[in-house]
Design a protein around this motif. Structure first.
Motif, mmCIF file in Angstrom:
data_model
loop_
_atom_site.group_PDB
_atom_site.id
_atom_site.type_symbol
_atom_site.label_atom_id
_atom_site.label_comp_id
_atom_site.label_asym_id
_atom_site.label_seq_id
_atom_site.Cartn_x
_atom_site.Cartn_y
_atom_site.Cartn_z
ATOM 1 N N UNK A 265 44.438 72.567 71.905
ATOM 2 C CA UNK A 265 44.105 71.960 73.168
ATOM 3 C C UNK A 265 43.586 70.259 72.714
ATOM 4 N N UNK A 266 43.709 70.614 71.286
ATOM 5 C CA UNK A 266 42.785 68.955 70.855
ATOM 6 C C UNK A 266 43.503 67.706 71.462
ATOM 7 N N UNK A 267 45.539 68.014 71.264
ATOM 8 C CA UNK A 267 45.602 66.902 72.189
ATOM 9 C C UNK A 267 46.420 67.340 73.706
ATOM 10 N N UNK A 268 46.665 66.117 74.714
ATOM 11 C CA UNK A 268 47.892 66.670 76.008
ATOM 12 C C UNK A 268 48.460 65.572 75.636
ATOM 13 N N UNK A 269 50.100 66.290 76.811
ATOM 14 C CA UNK A 269 51.124 65.112 77.266
ATOM 15 C C UNK A 269 50.236 64.557 78.207
ATOM 16 N N UNK A 270 49.601 63.512 78.628
ATOM 17 C CA UNK A 270 49.434 63.260 80.108
ATOM 18 C C UNK A 270 49.773 62.604 80.904
ATOM 19 N N UNK A 271 51.209 62.515 80.363
ATOM 20 C CA UNK A 271 51.572 61.266 81.272
ATOM 21 C C UNK A 271 53.829 61.749 79.987
ATOM 22 N N UNK A 272 54.446 61.919 81.302
ATOM 23 C CA UNK A 272 55.942 61.983 80.589
ATOM 24 C C UNK A 272 56.594 61.641 81.171
ATOM 25 N N UNK A 273 57.479 60.407 81.142
ATOM 26 C CA UNK A 273 58.478 60.048 82.685
ATOM 27 C C UNK A 273 60.125 59.730 81.866
ATOM 28 N N UNK A 274 60.871 59.529 82.824
ATOM 29 C CA UNK A 274 62.007 58.589 81.991
ATOM 30 C C UNK A 274 62.487 57.532 82.490
ATOM 31 N N UNK A 275 62.749 56.756 81.647
ATOM 32 C CA UNK A 275 63.078 55.579 82.597
ATOM 33 C C UNK A 275 64.375 55.361 82.471
ATOM 34 N N UNK A 276 64.599 53.490 83.361
ATOM 35 C CA UNK A 276 65.949 53.663 83.520
ATOM 36 C C UNK A 276 66.167 51.716 82.219
ATOM 37 N N UNK A 277 66.633 51.800 82.424
ATOM 38 C CA UNK A 277 66.704 49.898 81.636
ATOM 39 C C UNK A 277 65.696 49.125 82.254
ATOM 40 N N UNK A 281 61.168 54.989 86.805
ATOM 41 C CA UNK A 281 61.222 56.032 86.946
ATOM 42 C C UNK A 281 62.553 56.889 87.728
ATOM 43 N N UNK A 282 63.261 57.616 86.448
ATOM 44 C CA UNK A 282 64.517 57.920 87.328
ATOM 45 C C UNK A 282 64.376 59.908 86.551
ATOM 46 N N UNK A 283 65.024 60.296 87.518
ATOM 47 C CA UNK A 283 65.275 61.504 87.341
ATOM 48 C C UNK A 283 66.957 62.361 86.999
ATOM 49 N N UNK A 284 67.435 61.680 87.779
ATOM 50 C CA UNK A 284 69.678 61.145 87.683
ATOM 51 C C UNK A 284 69.509 59.984 87.316
ATOM 52 N N UNK A 285 70.745 60.434 85.638
ATOM 53 C CA UNK A 285 71.102 59.447 84.716
ATOM 54 C C UNK A 285 72.926 59.730 84.996
ATOM 55 N N UNK A 286 73.177 58.358 84.483
ATOM 56 C CA UNK A 286 74.658 58.745 84.760
ATOM 57 C C UNK A 286 75.523 59.277 83.003
ATOM 58 N N UNK A 287 75.857 59.403 82.481
ATOM 59 C CA UNK A 287 76.496 60.014 81.392
ATOM 60 C C UNK A 287 76.858 58.107 80.145
ATOM 61 N N UNK A 288 75.908 58.739 79.102
ATOM 62 C CA UNK A 288 74.941 57.623 78.588
ATOM 63 C C UNK A 288 75.407 56.457 78.927
ATOM 64 N N UNK A 289 74.272 56.561 80.350
ATOM 65 C CA UNK A 289 73.132 55.307 80.337
ATOM 66 C C UNK A 289 72.063 55.223 79.233
ATOM 67 N N UNK A 290 71.649 53.746 79.248
ATOM 68 C CA UNK A 290 70.338 53.623 78.433
ATOM 69 C C UNK A 290 68.848 54.244 78.809
#
Length: 407
Positions: A265-277, A281-290
Protein backbone atom coordinates in the motif's frame (compact mmCIF):
# COMPACT_ATOMS: atom_id res chain seq x y z
CA UNK A 1 -19.83 -40.86 -15.87
CA UNK A 2 -17.03 -39.78 -13.53
CA UNK A 3 -17.60 -37.90 -10.29
CA UNK A 4 -15.43 -37.12 -7.26
CA UNK A 5 -16.92 -36.42 -3.82
CA UNK A 6 -14.60 -35.45 -0.97
CA UNK A 7 -16.23 -35.24 2.47
CA UNK A 8 -14.56 -33.75 5.57
CA UNK A 9 -11.25 -35.27 4.52
CA UNK A 10 -8.30 -35.09 6.89
CA UNK A 11 -4.88 -36.68 7.17
CA UNK A 12 -2.57 -36.67 10.18
CA UNK A 13 0.67 -38.46 10.99
CA UNK A 14 1.90 -39.44 14.42
CA UNK A 15 4.99 -37.60 15.66
CA UNK A 16 7.00 -39.10 18.54
CA UNK A 17 9.47 -36.96 20.53
CA UNK A 18 12.03 -39.80 20.70
CA UNK A 19 12.47 -43.20 19.09
CA UNK A 20 11.66 -44.83 22.45
CA UNK A 21 8.30 -43.10 22.73
CA UNK A 22 6.83 -45.31 20.04
CA UNK A 23 7.99 -48.43 21.91
CA UNK A 24 6.58 -47.15 25.21
CA UNK A 25 3.22 -46.51 23.54
CA UNK A 26 3.13 -50.10 22.25
CA UNK A 27 4.30 -51.75 25.48
CA UNK A 28 2.51 -49.47 27.97
CA UNK A 29 -0.78 -48.47 26.33
CA UNK A 30 -2.36 -47.69 29.73
CA UNK A 31 -0.04 -44.66 30.03
CA UNK A 32 -1.84 -43.02 27.14
CA UNK A 33 -0.56 -41.79 23.77
CA UNK A 34 3.10 -40.80 23.55
CA UNK A 35 2.68 -38.97 20.25
CA UNK A 36 1.27 -35.78 18.83
CA UNK A 37 -0.71 -35.55 15.61
CA UNK A 38 0.75 -33.56 12.75
CA UNK A 39 -2.18 -32.58 10.53
CA UNK A 40 -1.38 -32.35 6.82
CA UNK A 41 -4.98 -31.86 5.70
CA UNK A 42 -8.09 -30.88 7.64
CA UNK A 43 -11.78 -30.52 6.84
CA UNK A 44 -11.49 -30.75 3.04
CA UNK A 45 -14.86 -31.03 1.29
CA UNK A 46 -15.76 -30.50 -2.36
CA UNK A 47 -17.48 -32.17 -5.29
CA UNK A 48 -16.44 -32.46 -8.93
CA UNK A 49 -19.34 -33.15 -11.26
CA UNK A 50 -19.23 -35.43 -14.27
CA UNK A 51 -17.40 -33.78 -17.15
CA UNK A 52 -16.13 -30.90 -15.01
CA UNK A 53 -12.47 -29.80 -15.03
CA UNK A 54 -11.06 -28.51 -11.76
CA UNK A 55 -7.60 -27.10 -11.09
CA UNK A 56 -5.93 -27.66 -7.72
CA UNK A 57 -3.35 -25.07 -6.68
CA UNK A 58 -1.36 -24.15 -3.59
CA UNK A 59 2.19 -23.42 -2.52
CA UNK A 60 4.60 -26.30 -1.87
CA UNK A 61 3.61 -27.97 1.39
CA UNK A 62 -0.05 -26.95 1.15
CA UNK A 63 -1.12 -30.60 0.97
CA UNK A 64 -1.86 -31.05 -2.75
CA UNK A 65 0.06 -34.31 -3.21
CA UNK A 66 -1.38 -35.79 -0.01
CA UNK A 67 -4.89 -34.90 -1.19
CA UNK A 68 -4.32 -36.64 -4.52
CA UNK A 69 -2.99 -39.76 -2.78
CA UNK A 70 -6.10 -39.82 -0.59
CA UNK A 71 -8.38 -39.41 -3.61
CA UNK A 72 -6.65 -42.19 -5.56
CA UNK A 73 -6.54 -44.50 -2.54
CA UNK A 74 -2.78 -44.85 -2.20
CA UNK A 75 -3.02 -43.27 1.29
CA UNK A 76 -5.80 -43.80 3.83
CA UNK A 77 -7.49 -40.79 5.47
CA UNK A 78 -7.54 -40.06 9.20
CA UNK A 79 -10.98 -38.47 8.97
CA UNK A 80 -13.65 -38.27 6.29
CA UNK A 81 -13.76 -40.11 3.00
CA UNK A 82 -13.67 -40.01 -0.79
CA UNK A 83 -16.20 -41.44 -3.21
CA UNK A 84 -15.25 -41.95 -6.86
CA UNK A 85 -17.63 -43.01 -9.58
CA UNK A 86 -16.09 -44.23 -12.82
CA UNK A 87 -12.76 -45.56 -14.09
CA UNK A 88 -9.80 -43.51 -12.85
CA UNK A 89 -6.45 -42.84 -14.49
CA UNK A 90 -3.93 -40.95 -12.36
CA UNK A 91 -0.53 -39.45 -13.12
CA UNK A 92 0.93 -38.57 -9.75
CA UNK A 93 4.63 -38.95 -8.95
CA UNK A 94 6.69 -39.24 -12.12
CA UNK A 95 7.09 -42.85 -13.19
CA UNK A 96 5.43 -44.13 -10.03
CA UNK A 97 5.27 -47.92 -10.28
CA UNK A 98 7.96 -48.15 -12.99
CA UNK A 99 10.76 -50.62 -12.34
CA UNK A 100 14.11 -49.14 -13.43
CA UNK A 101 15.53 -52.50 -14.59
CA UNK A 102 12.55 -53.34 -16.79
CA UNK A 103 12.12 -51.96 -20.27
CA UNK A 104 9.60 -49.30 -21.13
CA UNK A 105 7.49 -51.95 -22.86
CA UNK A 106 7.51 -54.20 -19.80
CA UNK A 107 6.59 -51.29 -17.57
CA UNK A 108 3.70 -50.43 -19.88
CA UNK A 109 2.29 -53.91 -19.30
CA UNK A 110 2.66 -53.55 -15.52
CA UNK A 111 1.24 -50.02 -15.40
CA UNK A 112 -1.60 -50.95 -17.73
CA UNK A 113 -2.68 -53.82 -15.48
CA UNK A 114 -2.66 -51.48 -12.48
CA UNK A 115 -5.08 -49.30 -14.45
CA UNK A 116 -7.38 -52.29 -14.92
CA UNK A 117 -6.43 -53.23 -18.49
CA UNK A 118 -6.01 -56.85 -19.54
CA UNK A 119 -2.87 -58.22 -21.22
CA UNK A 120 -4.62 -58.62 -24.57
CA UNK A 121 -5.99 -55.09 -24.32
CA UNK A 122 -2.53 -53.64 -23.57
CA UNK A 123 -1.06 -55.59 -26.50
CA UNK A 124 -3.71 -54.14 -28.81
CA UNK A 125 -3.05 -50.62 -27.48
CA UNK A 126 0.77 -50.91 -27.58
CA UNK A 127 1.22 -49.45 -31.11
CA UNK A 128 -0.89 -46.44 -30.10
CA UNK A 129 1.08 -46.01 -26.86
CA UNK A 130 4.42 -46.20 -28.70
CA UNK A 131 3.25 -43.74 -31.33
CA UNK A 132 2.10 -41.19 -28.77
CA UNK A 133 5.18 -41.53 -26.53
CA UNK A 134 7.58 -41.07 -29.47
CA UNK A 135 10.67 -42.51 -27.78
CA UNK A 136 11.55 -44.94 -30.59
CA UNK A 137 13.93 -47.77 -29.77
CA UNK A 138 14.12 -46.66 -26.14
CA UNK A 139 10.81 -48.47 -25.57
CA UNK A 140 12.85 -51.66 -25.36
CA UNK A 141 15.60 -50.18 -23.18
CA UNK A 142 15.65 -50.24 -19.33
CA UNK A 143 13.83 -47.32 -17.74
CA UNK A 144 16.95 -46.48 -15.72
CA UNK A 145 18.51 -44.99 -18.87
CA UNK A 146 15.46 -42.75 -19.48
CA UNK A 147 15.45 -39.04 -18.86
CA UNK A 148 12.64 -37.69 -16.66
CA UNK A 149 10.93 -36.38 -19.79
CA UNK A 150 11.00 -39.83 -21.42
CA UNK A 151 9.51 -41.41 -18.29
CA UNK A 152 6.73 -38.85 -18.38
CA UNK A 153 6.03 -39.57 -22.05
CA UNK A 154 5.59 -43.30 -21.40
CA UNK A 155 3.61 -42.79 -18.17
CA UNK A 156 1.21 -40.32 -19.77
CA UNK A 157 0.80 -42.44 -22.89
CA UNK A 158 -0.19 -45.58 -21.01
CA UNK A 159 -2.41 -43.70 -18.52
CA UNK A 160 -4.37 -42.10 -21.35
CA UNK A 161 -4.33 -44.97 -23.86
CA UNK A 162 -8.02 -45.46 -23.09
CA UNK A 163 -10.20 -42.50 -22.21
CA UNK A 164 -10.88 -42.69 -18.46
CA UNK A 165 -14.01 -41.44 -16.72
CA UNK A 166 -11.76 -39.50 -14.32
CA UNK A 167 -8.26 -38.22 -15.14
CA UNK A 168 -6.04 -36.94 -12.31
CA UNK A 169 -2.81 -35.23 -13.35
CA UNK A 170 -0.17 -33.91 -10.94
CA UNK A 171 2.79 -31.68 -11.82
CA UNK A 172 4.35 -34.51 -13.87
CA UNK A 173 3.54 -32.78 -17.17
CA UNK A 174 5.81 -29.86 -16.28
CA UNK A 175 8.83 -32.17 -16.73
CA UNK A 176 8.33 -32.81 -20.43
CA UNK A 177 9.55 -30.77 -23.34
CA UNK A 178 7.33 -28.03 -24.74
CA UNK A 179 6.27 -30.10 -27.76
CA UNK A 180 5.02 -33.00 -25.63
CA UNK A 181 3.32 -30.66 -23.17
CA UNK A 182 1.27 -29.21 -26.03
CA UNK A 183 0.53 -32.71 -27.30
CA UNK A 184 -0.54 -33.90 -23.84
CA UNK A 185 -2.81 -30.93 -23.19
CA UNK A 186 -4.47 -31.44 -26.56
CA UNK A 187 -5.28 -35.04 -25.55
CA UNK A 188 -6.63 -33.74 -22.23
CA UNK A 189 -8.84 -31.27 -24.12
CA UNK A 190 -10.10 -34.09 -26.35
CA UNK A 191 -10.99 -36.15 -23.28
CA UNK A 192 -12.77 -33.16 -21.80
CA UNK A 193 -14.87 -32.70 -24.92
CA UNK A 194 -15.76 -36.40 -24.71
CA UNK A 195 -16.93 -36.04 -21.09
CA UNK A 196 -13.93 -37.01 -18.94
CA UNK A 197 -13.83 -35.47 -15.47
CA UNK A 198 -10.47 -33.77 -14.85
CA UNK A 199 -8.54 -32.89 -11.69
CA UNK A 200 -5.38 -31.01 -12.63
CA UNK A 201 -2.63 -29.93 -10.24
CA UNK A 202 -0.37 -27.25 -11.65
CA UNK A 203 1.39 -23.99 -10.86
CA UNK A 204 0.93 -23.04 -14.51
CA UNK A 205 -1.63 -20.24 -14.55
CA UNK A 206 -2.20 -20.58 -18.30
CA UNK A 207 -2.91 -24.30 -18.01
CA UNK A 208 -5.41 -23.87 -15.18
CA UNK A 209 -7.25 -20.99 -16.85
CA UNK A 210 -7.34 -22.51 -20.33
CA UNK A 211 -8.45 -26.03 -19.35
CA UNK A 212 -10.42 -25.77 -16.11
CA UNK A 213 -13.96 -24.68 -15.27
CA UNK A 214 -13.16 -24.10 -11.61
CA UNK A 215 -10.15 -23.87 -9.32
CA UNK A 216 -9.57 -24.95 -5.71
CA UNK A 217 -6.77 -23.51 -3.57
CA UNK A 218 -5.20 -25.23 -0.59
CA UNK A 219 -3.31 -23.25 2.03
CA UNK A 220 -1.91 -24.71 5.22
CA UNK A 221 -3.72 -27.99 4.68
CA UNK A 222 -7.15 -26.40 4.40
CA UNK A 223 -9.40 -25.47 1.51
CA UNK A 224 -8.73 -21.73 1.33
CA UNK A 225 -10.71 -20.66 -1.73
CA UNK A 226 -12.60 -22.04 -4.70
CA UNK A 227 -14.29 -20.39 -7.66
CA UNK A 228 -13.61 -19.23 -11.21
CA UNK A 229 -10.02 -20.03 -12.32
CA UNK A 230 -9.07 -16.40 -12.98
CA UNK A 231 -10.37 -15.26 -9.59
CA UNK A 232 -8.59 -18.02 -7.66
CA UNK A 233 -5.32 -17.66 -9.59
CA UNK A 234 -5.32 -13.88 -9.01
CA UNK A 235 -5.83 -14.51 -5.29
CA UNK A 236 -3.07 -17.14 -5.28
CA UNK A 237 -0.58 -14.85 -7.03
CA UNK A 238 -1.40 -12.04 -4.62
CA UNK A 239 -0.96 -14.36 -1.65
CA UNK A 240 2.48 -15.62 -2.67
CA UNK A 241 3.73 -12.17 -3.71
CA UNK A 242 4.37 -11.21 -0.13
CA UNK A 243 2.98 -13.29 2.71
CA UNK A 244 4.25 -10.71 5.18
CA UNK A 245 3.62 -6.96 5.53
CA UNK A 246 1.02 -7.05 2.78
CA UNK A 247 -2.67 -6.34 2.58
CA UNK A 248 -4.99 -8.47 0.48
CA UNK A 249 -8.43 -7.23 -0.59
CA UNK A 250 -11.18 -8.88 -2.60
CA UNK A 251 -13.57 -6.36 -4.18
CA UNK A 252 -16.81 -7.44 -5.87
CA UNK A 253 -17.35 -5.65 -9.20
CA UNK A 254 -20.67 -4.72 -10.78
CA UNK A 255 -20.11 -7.33 -13.52
CA UNK A 256 -19.94 -10.11 -10.93
CA UNK A 257 -16.18 -10.61 -11.07
CA UNK A 258 -13.98 -10.30 -8.00
CA UNK A 259 -11.03 -7.90 -8.12
CA UNK A 260 -7.90 -8.82 -6.15
CA UNK A 261 -5.74 -6.01 -4.77
CA UNK A 262 -2.61 -6.81 -2.78
CA UNK A 263 0.60 -5.16 -1.67
CA UNK A 264 2.08 -3.01 1.06
CA UNK A 265 0.00 0.00 0.00
CA UNK A 266 2.98 2.35 -0.17
CA UNK A 267 1.83 3.28 -3.67
CA UNK A 268 -1.48 2.90 -5.44
CA UNK A 269 -3.13 3.34 -8.83
CA UNK A 270 -5.20 6.50 -8.32
CA UNK A 271 -6.65 6.46 -11.84
CA UNK A 272 -6.50 4.32 -14.97
CA UNK A 273 -8.06 4.90 -18.38
CA UNK A 274 -7.86 3.84 -22.00
CA UNK A 275 -7.66 6.86 -24.32
CA UNK A 276 -8.39 7.03 -28.04
CA UNK A 277 -6.34 9.00 -30.61
CA UNK A 278 -8.15 12.21 -29.53
CA UNK A 279 -7.32 11.67 -25.86
CA UNK A 280 -10.89 10.72 -24.93
CA UNK A 281 -11.64 7.94 -22.46
CA UNK A 282 -13.09 4.88 -24.19
CA UNK A 283 -14.31 1.45 -23.14
CA UNK A 284 -14.87 0.04 -26.65
CA UNK A 285 -12.20 0.15 -29.35
CA UNK A 286 -11.70 -1.19 -32.88
CA UNK A 287 -9.26 -3.95 -33.76
CA UNK A 288 -5.85 -2.36 -34.38
CA UNK A 289 -6.87 1.09 -33.12
CA UNK A 290 -4.12 3.30 -31.69
CA UNK A 291 -4.80 3.77 -27.98
CA UNK A 292 -3.04 5.04 -24.88
CA UNK A 293 -3.19 3.31 -21.51
CA UNK A 294 -2.94 6.12 -18.96
CA UNK A 295 -2.12 5.17 -15.38
CA UNK A 296 -1.82 7.66 -12.52
CA UNK A 297 0.18 6.38 -9.55
CA UNK A 298 0.11 8.06 -6.15
CA UNK A 299 2.98 7.39 -3.73
CA UNK A 300 1.85 7.19 -0.10
CA UNK A 301 5.40 6.83 1.19
CA UNK A 302 8.89 7.60 -0.07
CA UNK A 303 9.90 4.93 -2.59
CA UNK A 304 13.61 4.62 -3.54
CA UNK A 305 12.86 2.94 -6.88
CA UNK A 306 9.46 2.60 -8.52
CA UNK A 307 8.47 0.45 -11.48
CA UNK A 308 5.03 0.24 -13.09
CA UNK A 309 3.95 -2.78 -15.10
CA UNK A 310 0.74 -3.81 -16.80
CA UNK A 311 -0.71 -7.00 -18.24
CA UNK A 312 -3.52 -7.30 -20.78
CA UNK A 313 -5.55 -10.49 -20.25
CA UNK A 314 -8.41 -12.07 -22.18
CA UNK A 315 -11.77 -13.01 -20.66
CA UNK A 316 -10.31 -16.29 -19.34
CA UNK A 317 -7.46 -14.45 -17.63
CA UNK A 318 -4.79 -15.64 -20.05
CA UNK A 319 -1.98 -13.16 -20.67
CA UNK A 320 -2.04 -11.40 -24.04
CA UNK A 321 0.82 -9.00 -23.41
CA UNK A 322 2.68 -7.53 -20.47
CA UNK A 323 5.65 -5.29 -19.81
CA UNK A 324 6.96 -2.84 -17.22
CA UNK A 325 9.16 0.22 -16.97
CA UNK A 326 12.09 -1.82 -15.64
CA UNK A 327 12.13 -3.95 -18.80
CA UNK A 328 11.86 -0.72 -20.81
CA UNK A 329 14.74 0.75 -18.74
CA UNK A 330 12.56 3.59 -17.42
CA UNK A 331 12.39 3.12 -13.63
CA UNK A 332 11.85 6.14 -11.39
CA UNK A 333 14.21 6.86 -8.51
CA UNK A 334 13.52 8.74 -5.28
CA UNK A 335 9.75 9.09 -5.56
CA UNK A 336 8.49 11.29 -2.74
CA UNK A 337 5.53 10.63 -0.45
CA UNK A 338 2.43 12.32 -1.85
CA UNK A 339 3.86 12.56 -5.38
CA UNK A 340 1.66 11.62 -8.33
CA UNK A 341 3.15 10.20 -11.51
CA UNK A 342 1.26 9.82 -14.79
CA UNK A 343 2.34 7.01 -17.11
CA UNK A 344 1.18 6.80 -20.72
CA UNK A 345 1.68 3.63 -22.77
CA UNK A 346 0.78 4.13 -26.44
CA UNK A 347 0.23 1.11 -28.71
CA UNK A 348 -1.95 -0.38 -31.42
CA UNK A 349 -4.57 -2.72 -29.98
CA UNK A 350 -3.90 -5.63 -32.33
CA UNK A 351 -6.30 -7.87 -30.45
CA UNK A 352 -9.14 -10.06 -31.59
CA UNK A 353 -12.75 -9.19 -30.84
CA UNK A 354 -13.66 -9.81 -27.21
CA UNK A 355 -13.46 -8.50 -23.67
CA UNK A 356 -10.11 -7.81 -22.04
CA UNK A 357 -8.84 -6.65 -18.66
CA UNK A 358 -5.72 -4.84 -17.51
CA UNK A 359 -3.80 -5.77 -14.37
CA UNK A 360 -1.28 -3.31 -12.92
CA UNK A 361 1.72 -3.83 -10.66
CA UNK A 362 3.71 -1.20 -8.78
CA UNK A 363 7.02 -2.75 -7.75
CA UNK A 364 10.73 -1.96 -7.38
CA UNK A 365 12.23 -4.40 -9.89
CA UNK A 366 11.01 -6.48 -12.83
CA UNK A 367 9.01 -8.78 -10.51
CA UNK A 368 6.38 -8.37 -7.78
CA UNK A 369 8.16 -10.89 -5.54
CA UNK A 370 10.64 -8.34 -4.15
CA UNK A 371 8.69 -5.21 -3.22
CA UNK A 372 5.03 -5.51 -4.05
CA UNK A 373 3.70 -1.99 -3.41
CA UNK A 374 0.44 -2.80 -5.19
CA UNK A 375 -0.84 -5.53 -7.48
CA UNK A 376 -4.29 -4.76 -8.88
CA UNK A 377 -6.18 -7.24 -11.06
CA UNK A 378 -9.12 -6.07 -13.19
CA UNK A 379 -7.89 -2.50 -12.84
CA UNK A 380 -9.55 -1.75 -16.18
CA UNK A 381 -11.93 -3.68 -18.46
CA UNK A 382 -12.44 -2.87 -22.13
CA UNK A 383 -13.99 -4.40 -25.24
CA UNK A 384 -12.51 -4.85 -28.70
CA UNK A 385 -14.84 -5.09 -31.70
CA UNK A 386 -14.03 -5.64 -35.37
CA UNK A 387 -15.47 -2.79 -37.39
CA UNK A 388 -13.11 -2.48 -40.38
CA UNK A 389 -11.07 -5.67 -40.77
CA UNK A 390 -12.01 -8.88 -42.61
CA UNK A 391 -13.26 -11.57 -40.25
CA UNK A 392 -10.51 -13.53 -38.50
CA UNK A 393 -10.22 -15.97 -35.62
CA UNK A 394 -8.10 -15.73 -32.50
CA UNK A 395 -6.96 -13.23 -29.90
CA UNK A 396 -4.43 -11.36 -32.05
CA UNK A 397 -4.61 -9.34 -35.27
CA UNK A 398 -1.61 -10.63 -37.25
CA UNK A 399 -2.67 -9.84 -40.79
CA UNK A 400 -0.39 -11.55 -43.34
CA UNK A 401 0.76 -10.43 -46.77
CA UNK A 402 -0.03 -13.45 -48.95
CA UNK A 403 1.98 -14.53 -51.94
CA UNK A 404 0.77 -17.45 -54.08
CA UNK A 405 2.97 -18.97 -56.78
CA UNK A 406 1.56 -21.36 -59.33
CA UNK A 407 4.25 -23.02 -61.50
Amino acid sequence: MGTITVSNLGKAYKQYPTRWSRLREWLLPFRGPQHKLKWILQEISFEIASGEAVGLIGINGAGKSTLLKLITGTTQPTTGGVHLQGRVAALLELGMGFHPDFTGRQNVYMAGQLLGLGMDEITALMPQIEEFAEIGEYMDQPVRVYSSGMQMRVAFSVATARRPDILIVDEALSVGDTYFQHKSFERIRQFRRAGTTLLLVSHDKQAIQSVCDRAIMLDGGRLSKQGAPEEVMDYYNAMIADRENSMLQLNARDDGKVQTVSGTGEATVADIALLDADGQRVEVIDVGAEVTLQVTVRARAAIPRMVLGYMIKDRLGQAMYGTNTDLKELPLDAVQAGEEVVYRFRFHANLGAGTYSVATAIVSTDTHLVNNYEWRDLALVFTVINMRRPHFEGSAWIDPAIEIIRP
